[in-house]
Design a protein around this motif. Structure first.
Motif, PDB file in Angstrom:
ATOM      1  N   ARG A 122       4.044 -22.665  11.847  1.00  0.00           N
ATOM      2  CA  ARG A 122       4.691 -22.684  13.380  1.00  0.00           C
ATOM      3  C   ARG A 122       5.746 -23.819  13.548  1.00  0.00           C
ATOM      4  N   LEU A 123       6.668 -23.417  14.316  1.00  0.00           N
ATOM      5  CA  LEU A 123       7.864 -24.328  14.474  1.00  0.00           C
ATOM      6  C   LEU A 123       7.454 -25.741  14.880  1.00  0.00           C
ATOM      7  N   ASP A 124       6.514 -25.678  15.872  1.00  0.00           N
ATOM      8  CA  ASP A 124       5.779 -27.320  16.142  1.00  0.00           C
ATOM      9  C   ASP A 124       5.163 -28.004  15.221  1.00  0.00           C
ATOM     10  N   ALA A 125       4.539 -27.258  14.332  1.00  0.00           N
ATOM     11  CA  ALA A 125       3.902 -28.031  13.115  1.00  0.00           C
ATOM     12  C   ALA A 125       5.023 -28.532  12.133  1.00  0.00           C
ATOM     13  N   ILE A 126       6.269 -27.802  11.883  1.00  0.00           N
ATOM     14  CA  ILE A 126       7.366 -28.250  11.244  1.00  0.00           C
ATOM     15  C   ILE A 126       7.887 -29.539  11.798  1.00  0.00           C
ATOM     16  N   LEU A 127       8.054 -29.490  13.043  1.00  0.00           N
ATOM     17  CA  LEU A 127       8.718 -30.585  13.677  1.00  0.00           C
ATOM     18  C   LEU A 127       7.947 -31.786  13.702  1.00  0.00           C
ATOM     19  N   THR A 128       6.379 -31.748  13.714  1.00  0.00           N
ATOM     20  CA  THR A 128       5.560 -32.954  13.449  1.00  0.00           C
ATOM     21  C   THR A 128       5.547 -33.537  12.376  1.00  0.00           C
ATOM     22  N   THR A 129       5.894 -32.520  11.327  1.00  0.00           N
ATOM     23  CA  THR A 129       5.805 -33.100   9.831  1.00  0.00           C
ATOM     24  C   THR A 129       7.362 -33.852   9.665  1.00  0.00           C
ATOM     25  N   HIS A 130       8.504 -33.327  10.148  1.00  0.00           N
ATOM     26  CA  HIS A 130       9.804 -33.576   9.663  1.00  0.00           C
ATOM     27  C   HIS A 130      10.805 -34.309  10.835  1.00  0.00           C
ATOM     28  N   ALA A 131      10.509 -34.064  11.988  1.00  0.00           N
ATOM     29  CA  ALA A 131      11.500 -34.151  13.010  1.00  0.00           C
ATOM     30  C   ALA A 131      11.363 -35.682  13.788  1.00  0.00           C
ATOM     31  N   GLN A 151       7.114 -18.553  20.179  1.00  0.00           N
ATOM     32  CA  GLN A 151       5.566 -18.621  20.249  1.00  0.00           C
ATOM     33  C   GLN A 151       5.034 -19.663  19.632  1.00  0.00           C
ATOM     34  N   GLY A 152       5.761 -20.198  18.253  1.00  0.00           N
ATOM     35  CA  GLY A 152       5.261 -21.108  17.508  1.00  0.00           C
ATOM     36  C   GLY A 152       5.769 -22.511  17.912  1.00  0.00           C
ATOM     37  N   MET A 153       6.352 -22.893  18.971  1.00  0.00           N
ATOM     38  CA  MET A 153       6.863 -24.089  19.529  1.00  0.00           C
ATOM     39  C   MET A 153       6.314 -24.821  20.640  1.00  0.00           C
ATOM     40  N   ASP A 154       6.130 -25.764  20.605  1.00  0.00           N
ATOM     41  CA  ASP A 154       5.423 -26.363  21.891  1.00  0.00           C
ATOM     42  C   ASP A 154       6.660 -27.375  22.697  1.00  0.00           C
ATOM     43  N   PHE A 155       6.885 -26.870  23.901  1.00  0.00           N
ATOM     44  CA  PHE A 155       8.137 -27.399  24.390  1.00  0.00           C
ATOM     45  C   PHE A 155       7.801 -28.287  25.234  1.00  0.00           C
ATOM     46  N   THR A 156       6.156 -28.745  25.543  1.00  0.00           N
ATOM     47  CA  THR A 156       6.010 -29.882  26.252  1.00  0.00           C
ATOM     48  C   THR A 156       5.972 -31.014  25.378  1.00  0.00           C
ATOM     49  N   ARG A 157       5.681 -31.103  24.091  1.00  0.00           N
ATOM     50  CA  ARG A 157       5.846 -32.007  22.980  1.00  0.00           C
ATOM     51  C   ARG A 157       7.201 -32.138  22.453  1.00  0.00           C
ATOM     52  N   ASN A 187      10.659 -24.873  31.655  1.00  0.00           N
ATOM     53  CA  ASN A 187      11.658 -25.741  32.152  1.00  0.00           C
ATOM     54  C   ASN A 187      12.990 -25.899  31.498  1.00  0.00           C
ATOM     55  N   TYR A 188      13.475 -24.659  30.804  1.00  0.00           N
ATOM     56  CA  TYR A 188      14.868 -24.557  30.165  1.00  0.00           C
ATOM     57  C   TYR A 188      15.824 -23.569  31.090  1.00  0.00           C
ATOM     58  N   GLN A 189      16.721 -23.975  31.362  1.00  0.00           N
ATOM     59  CA  GLN A 189      17.590 -23.227  32.226  1.00  0.00           C
ATOM     60  C   GLN A 189      18.795 -22.455  31.594  1.00  0.00           C
ATOM     61  N   PHE A 190      19.154 -21.089  31.730  1.00  0.00           N
ATOM     62  CA  PHE A 190      20.274 -20.567  31.114  1.00  0.00           C
ATOM     63  C   PHE A 190      21.621 -20.946  31.612  1.00  0.00           C
ATOM     64  N   VAL A 191      22.554 -21.349  30.709  1.00  0.00           N
ATOM     65  CA  VAL A 191      23.663 -21.791  31.376  1.00  0.00           C
ATOM     66  C   VAL A 191      24.970 -21.092  30.602  1.00  0.00           C
ATOM     67  N   TYR A 200      20.739 -22.371  26.471  1.00  0.00           N
ATOM     68  CA  TYR A 200      19.757 -22.916  27.248  1.00  0.00           C
ATOM     69  C   TYR A 200      19.793 -24.485  27.592  1.00  0.00           C
ATOM     70  N   LEU A 201      19.688 -25.191  28.542  1.00  0.00           N
ATOM     71  CA  LEU A 201      19.418 -26.611  28.629  1.00  0.00           C
ATOM     72  C   LEU A 201      18.091 -27.062  29.096  1.00  0.00           C
ATOM     73  N   ALA A 202      17.506 -28.209  28.558  1.00  0.00           N
ATOM     74  CA  ALA A 202      16.394 -28.500  29.200  1.00  0.00           C
ATOM     75  C   ALA A 202      16.603 -29.177  30.547  1.00  0.00           C
ATOM     76  N   ALA A 203      15.516 -29.206  31.321  1.00  0.00           N
ATOM     77  CA  ALA A 203      16.040 -29.452  32.770  1.00  0.00           C
ATOM     78  C   ALA A 203      16.477 -30.884  32.959  1.00  0.00           C
ATOM     79  N   GLU A 204      15.845 -31.833  32.018  1.00  0.00           N
ATOM     80  CA  GLU A 204      16.201 -33.207  32.098  1.00  0.00           C
ATOM     81  C   GLU A 204      17.697 -33.524  31.469  1.00  0.00           C
ATOM     82  N   HIS A 205      18.224 -32.502  30.890  1.00  0.00           N
ATOM     83  CA  HIS A 205      19.666 -32.540  30.228  1.00  0.00           C
ATOM     84  C   HIS A 205      20.811 -31.622  31.225  1.00  0.00           C
TER      85      HIS A 205
END
Length: 286
Positions: A122-131, A151-157, A187-191, A200-205
């Protein structure tokens, strides 16, 4: 320093326009492929950035390992579960896919398809280890397997500032957006759509959206990598030509000097002496 664009569709130009204020940023490249050819991250790496390259194919992984020394290079696929999956490689670089449907369509069209088994995380597991905490852009190019990656990404974390996803069916202009709700609901918006990828941009950016209003153009002051390679090749050939010319001129100078000696009065006057010395040497050898 001239910005050299290595990306297939100038994705790096748009991303650099938005993110060039970031010093030593961090990227995640899912489906990294070659470290420079059609690479979205090469220009950023050359400017001191680093990141995670996810590339399951042995050949491209080894290429990344050789030249992306600051990067974290992982020989695996990103998906929605941990384990293994079948990867379908192609005789055309950049068209490997974990989608059986895409592989079968390619085979039906006469393409060469080879299956191999690769690890998947899962991408979120990869990021937890390396990012690190902040990811400045996430790029996904997996030939029809985008939904499983997201589906393997946690966009809240994890909140990449920019997400770039290839949005057309492989080798087609037809859009495939079944995965888009996974982003918009987070909360990502197509730009921007560049004809191949959607941005797509995160709402906070969302302040960065001003950079995604027009396509890459002359005001971005970039040089395509293909043009740069031609310039370097021409420079090498010019240097080789100059070296050859210098060697020729040096040879001609030596020859002219030798001719002047051979035709000089002193050379003519000393000829009998040289003949005598040669005869004496011949007598000594007997």
């Amino acid at each position: 320093m001239t910005f050299i664009s290595h990306a297939q569709n100038r994705e790096d130009v748009l991303l650099w326009r938005a993110l060039k204020h970031v010093k030593k940023g961090f990227y995640v490249d899912v489906g990294a492929n070659h470290p420079s050819h059609d690479s979205v991250t090469k220009a950023f790496y050359d400017r001191g950035w680093s990141g995670i390259n996810i590339e399951p194919l042995q050949e491209h992984f080894e290429e990344l390992q050789r030249v992306r020394l600051r990067d974290i290079n992982l020989q695996l696929a990103a998906g929605n579960a941990e384990g293994e999956l079948d990867l379908y490689d192609s005789d055309v670089r950049g068209l490997a896919t974990a989608s059986l449907e895409v592989a079968e369509a390619r085979r039906a069209a006469g393409g060469v398809v080879r299956a191999c088994r690769v690890p998947v995380r899962r991408l979120d597991a990869i990021l937890t280890t390396h990012a690190p905490e902040h990811i400045h852009f996430l790029k996904v190019d997996v030939e029809g397997f985008e939904t499983a990656v997201l589906q393997g990404m946690d966009f809240t974390r994890w909140r990449p500032w920019v997400v770039v996803i290839e949005a057309t069916k492989p080798n087609s202009r037809e859009l495939e957006l079944g995965w888009e709700p996974l982003l918009t609901s987070a909360n990502y918006q197509f730009v921007w759509f560049d004809g191949l990828n959607r941005y797509y941009l995160a709402a906070e950016h969302m302040a960065l959206s001003e950079h995604f209003q027009v396509p890459p153009n002359v005001f971005d002051e970039f040089v395509p990598a293909e043009q740069e390679r031609l310039r370097l090749a021409f420079a090498r050939s010019e240097n080789e030509r100059k070296v050859a010319e210098d060697q020729l001129h040096a040879h001609q100078a030596v020859q002219l000097h030798l001719d002047s000696v051979l035709h000089s009065r002193s050379w003519q006057l000393t000829r009998p002496l040289r003949v005598m010395i040669k005869a004496l040497k011949a007598l000594k050898k007997k």
